[in-house]
Design a protein around this motif. Structure first.
Motif, mmCIF file in Angstrom:
data_model
loop_
_atom_site.group_PDB
_atom_site.id
_atom_site.type_symbol
_atom_site.label_atom_id
_atom_site.label_comp_id
_atom_site.label_asym_id
_atom_site.label_seq_id
_atom_site.Cartn_x
_atom_site.Cartn_y
_atom_site.Cartn_z
ATOM 1 N N ASN A 13 -3.597 -9.930 6.731
ATOM 2 C CA ASN A 13 -2.509 -9.771 7.698
ATOM 3 C C ASN A 13 -1.577 -10.963 7.522
ATOM 4 O O ASN A 13 -1.941 -12.093 7.837
ATOM 5 C CB ASN A 13 -3.102 -9.738 9.106
ATOM 6 N N ILE A 21 16.234 3.702 2.971
ATOM 7 C CA ILE A 21 15.407 4.106 1.839
ATOM 8 C C ILE A 21 14.362 5.107 2.362
ATOM 9 O O ILE A 21 13.812 4.905 3.456
ATOM 10 C CB ILE A 21 14.698 2.873 1.219
ATOM 11 N N GLY A 32 19.373 -0.685 2.251
ATOM 12 C CA GLY A 32 19.976 0.101 3.334
ATOM 13 C C GLY A 32 18.928 1.091 3.811
ATOM 14 O O GLY A 32 17.807 0.711 4.117
ATOM 15 N N ASN A 77 7.271 -8.458 1.141
ATOM 16 C CA ASN A 77 7.775 -7.120 1.466
ATOM 17 C C ASN A 77 7.238 -6.590 2.796
ATOM 18 O O ASN A 77 7.877 -5.735 3.416
ATOM 19 C CB ASN A 77 7.396 -6.159 0.329
ATOM 20 N N SER A 128 0.815 -1.231 0.000
ATOM 21 C CA SER A 128 0.000 0.000 0.000
ATOM 22 C C SER A 128 0.841 1.271 0.000
ATOM 23 O O SER A 128 0.355 2.336 -0.344
ATOM 24 C CB SER A 128 -0.942 -0.001 1.212
ATOM 25 N N THR A 179 11.163 6.244 3.106
ATOM 26 C CA THR A 179 9.767 5.780 3.219
ATOM 27 C C THR A 179 9.230 6.239 4.579
ATOM 28 O O THR A 179 9.958 6.840 5.372
ATOM 29 C CB THR A 179 9.664 4.231 3.177
ATOM 30 N N TYR A 185 14.124 -6.630 15.033
ATOM 31 C CA TYR A 185 14.108 -6.424 13.574
ATOM 32 C C TYR A 185 15.289 -7.144 12.910
ATOM 33 O O TYR A 185 15.121 -7.824 11.891
ATOM 34 C CB TYR A 185 14.156 -4.921 13.307
HETATM 35 P P1 NAI Z 1 6.470 1.027 5.264
HETATM 36 O O1 NAI Z 1 6.217 1.056 6.707
HETATM 37 O O2 NAI Z 1 6.448 2.297 4.482
HETATM 38 O O3 NAI Z 1 5.505 -0.022 4.536
HETATM 39 C C1 NAI Z 1 5.315 -1.306 5.057
HETATM 40 C C2 NAI Z 1 4.152 -1.956 4.364
HETATM 41 O O4 NAI Z 1 3.901 -3.234 4.964
HETATM 42 C C3 NAI Z 1 2.883 -1.148 4.497
HETATM 43 O O5 NAI Z 1 2.167 -1.230 3.275
HETATM 44 C C4 NAI Z 1 2.119 -1.887 5.609
HETATM 45 O O6 NAI Z 1 0.746 -1.722 5.534
HETATM 46 C C5 NAI Z 1 2.532 -3.309 5.312
HETATM 47 N N1 NAI Z 1 2.340 -4.217 6.455
HETATM 48 C C6 NAI Z 1 2.806 -4.073 7.716
HETATM 49 N N2 NAI Z 1 2.392 -5.103 8.480
HETATM 50 C C7 NAI Z 1 1.662 -5.919 7.670
HETATM 51 C C8 NAI Z 1 0.973 -7.149 7.865
HETATM 52 N N3 NAI Z 1 0.961 -7.751 9.074
HETATM 53 N N4 NAI Z 1 0.344 -7.713 6.814
HETATM 54 C C9 NAI Z 1 0.344 -7.117 5.599
HETATM 55 N N5 NAI Z 1 0.974 -5.951 5.355
HETATM 56 C C10 NAI Z 1 1.631 -5.358 6.380
HETATM 57 O O7 NAI Z 1 7.890 0.303 5.089
HETATM 58 P P2 NAI Z 1 8.947 0.308 3.902
HETATM 59 O O8 NAI Z 1 10.047 1.201 4.295
HETATM 60 O O9 NAI Z 1 8.302 0.477 2.584
HETATM 61 O O10 NAI Z 1 9.507 -1.192 4.043
HETATM 62 C C11 NAI Z 1 9.119 -2.266 3.214
HETATM 63 C C12 NAI Z 1 10.024 -3.454 3.516
HETATM 64 O O11 NAI Z 1 11.381 -3.100 3.297
HETATM 65 C C13 NAI Z 1 9.920 -3.934 4.969
HETATM 66 O O12 NAI Z 1 10.035 -5.348 4.996
HETATM 67 C C14 NAI Z 1 11.143 -3.291 5.595
HETATM 68 O O13 NAI Z 1 11.571 -4.015 6.715
HETATM 69 C C15 NAI Z 1 12.140 -3.355 4.457
HETATM 70 N N6 NAI Z 1 13.243 -2.415 4.576
HETATM 71 C C16 NAI Z 1 13.030 -1.053 4.567
HETATM 72 C C17 NAI Z 1 14.093 -0.193 4.660
HETATM 73 C C18 NAI Z 1 13.944 1.300 4.627
HETATM 74 O O14 NAI Z 1 14.940 2.011 4.785
HETATM 75 N N7 NAI Z 1 12.771 1.861 4.419
HETATM 76 C C19 NAI Z 1 15.461 -0.696 4.819
HETATM 77 C C20 NAI Z 1 15.571 -2.121 4.816
HETATM 78 C C21 NAI Z 1 14.489 -2.932 4.703
#
Ligand code: NAI
Length: 246
Positions: free
Chosen positions: A62, A187, A185, A89, A13, A189, A154
């Motif tokens: 979920n 990103i 690394g 993701n 999303s 968001t 995490y």
């Molecule tokens: P975000 O917080 O912007 O988005 C996370 C997404 O996962 C959202 O759409 C949320 O609704 C969904 N979500 C959370 N719990 C959920 C569940 N139980 N079931 C279904 N959907 C669920 O996070 P972002 O930054 O876009 O991260 C995406 C992935 O990348 C994550 O796995 C995060 O750990 C990983 N990541 C992000 C980094 C960053 O710097 N932003 C760095 C390294 C990894």
């Protein structure tokens, strides 16, 4: 190109998942935009894809709930007939120092980030084995490789994702299924938007390329691993981190 293929992207999303959904749709895949709480944002992703000629649908689930994942995969198989690309993701953070970290915060992060990926991989691999083809891409993090103060939960979940990726890659390789991880690394968001200015500056100072990446940088790497061209790559962890962890 991914015409005729169905891709499931969890947590699509917003942020990195949203960018991945747009990238796979741009390459021609029919994309299932999974979300947990943010239905309106997920439907906006679908509308954006459709506006540029792609195909997608939003689906609430979920990923930490096995029975809900079973319904999701069952419904997608019934309507699309196959799942060719799975991108795990969905992820959350609940940061705290080890001494202060509650059991609840540990469990919540592991349940979503690690167990959630296990749920969908277990359910989808059954169909991919029959199809004798498939691409699984799991979102790890450089933190799962290098560790990070304040993120014991995490880092454990992301290191777990890497071990699970390599094990599944070995199990599924002979059937034409590749399983890889992408390790971003820092990103830009909502997840990193929560960091203080001081932490952001300290982080940027550790990145040889000098700044945070964009969700699209990660999406391009996922798009490649999902393609036919990446057919001889499996069990790998591709860092998208501006050189932060080598
Ligand atoms: P975000 O917080 O912007 O988005 C996370 C997404 O996962 C959202 O759409 C949320 O609704 C969904 N979500 C959370 N719990 C959920 C569940 N139980 N079931 C279904 N959907 C669920 O996070 P972002 O930054 O876009 O991260 C995406 C992935 O990348 C994550 O796995 C995060 O750990 C990983 N990541 C992000 C980094 C960053 O710097 N932003 C760095 C390294 C990894």
């Amino acid at each position: 190109m991914l015409e005729g293929k169905t891709a499931l992207v969890t947590g699509a999303s917003r942020g990195i998942g949203r960018a991945i959904a747009l990238e796979l749709a741009e390459k021609g895949a029919y994309v299932i935009v999974n979300y947990n709480g943010s239905g309106e944002a997920a439907r906006e992703v679908v509308r954006t894809i459709e506006a540029s000629g792609g195909q997608a649908e939003a689906y609430q689930c979920n990923v930490a709930d096995y029975a809900a994942c079973e319904r999701l995969i069952g419904d997608v198989m019934a309507s699309q007939g196959s799942i060719d690309i799975l991108v795990n993701n969905a992820g959350i953070t609940r940061d705290n120092l080890l001494m202060r970290m509650s059991e609840e915060d540990f469990d919540a992060v592991v349940s979503t980030n690690l167990k959630g990926a296990f749920h969908t991989m277990r359910l989808v691999s059954r169909h991919m084995l029959k199809q004798k083809r498939g691409r699984i891409i799991n979102m790890a993090s450089v933190v799962g490789v290098a560790g990070n103060a304040g993120q014991v939960n995490y880092a454990a979940s992301k290191a777990g994702v890497i071990g699970m990726t390599k094990s599944a890659a070995k199990e599924l390789a002979s059937r034409g299924i590749t399983v890889n991880a992408v390790a971003p690394g820092f990103i830009e968001t909502d997840m990193t938007g929560k960091l203080s200015e001081k932490v952001r500056e300290q982080a940027a100072a550790q990145i040889p390329m000098g700044g945070f990446g964009r969700p699209e940088d990660v999406a391009k790497a996922v798009g490649f691993l999902a393609s036919d061209e990446a057919g001889y790559i499996t069990g790998q962890v591709l860092h998208v981190d501006g050189g932060m962890v080598m």
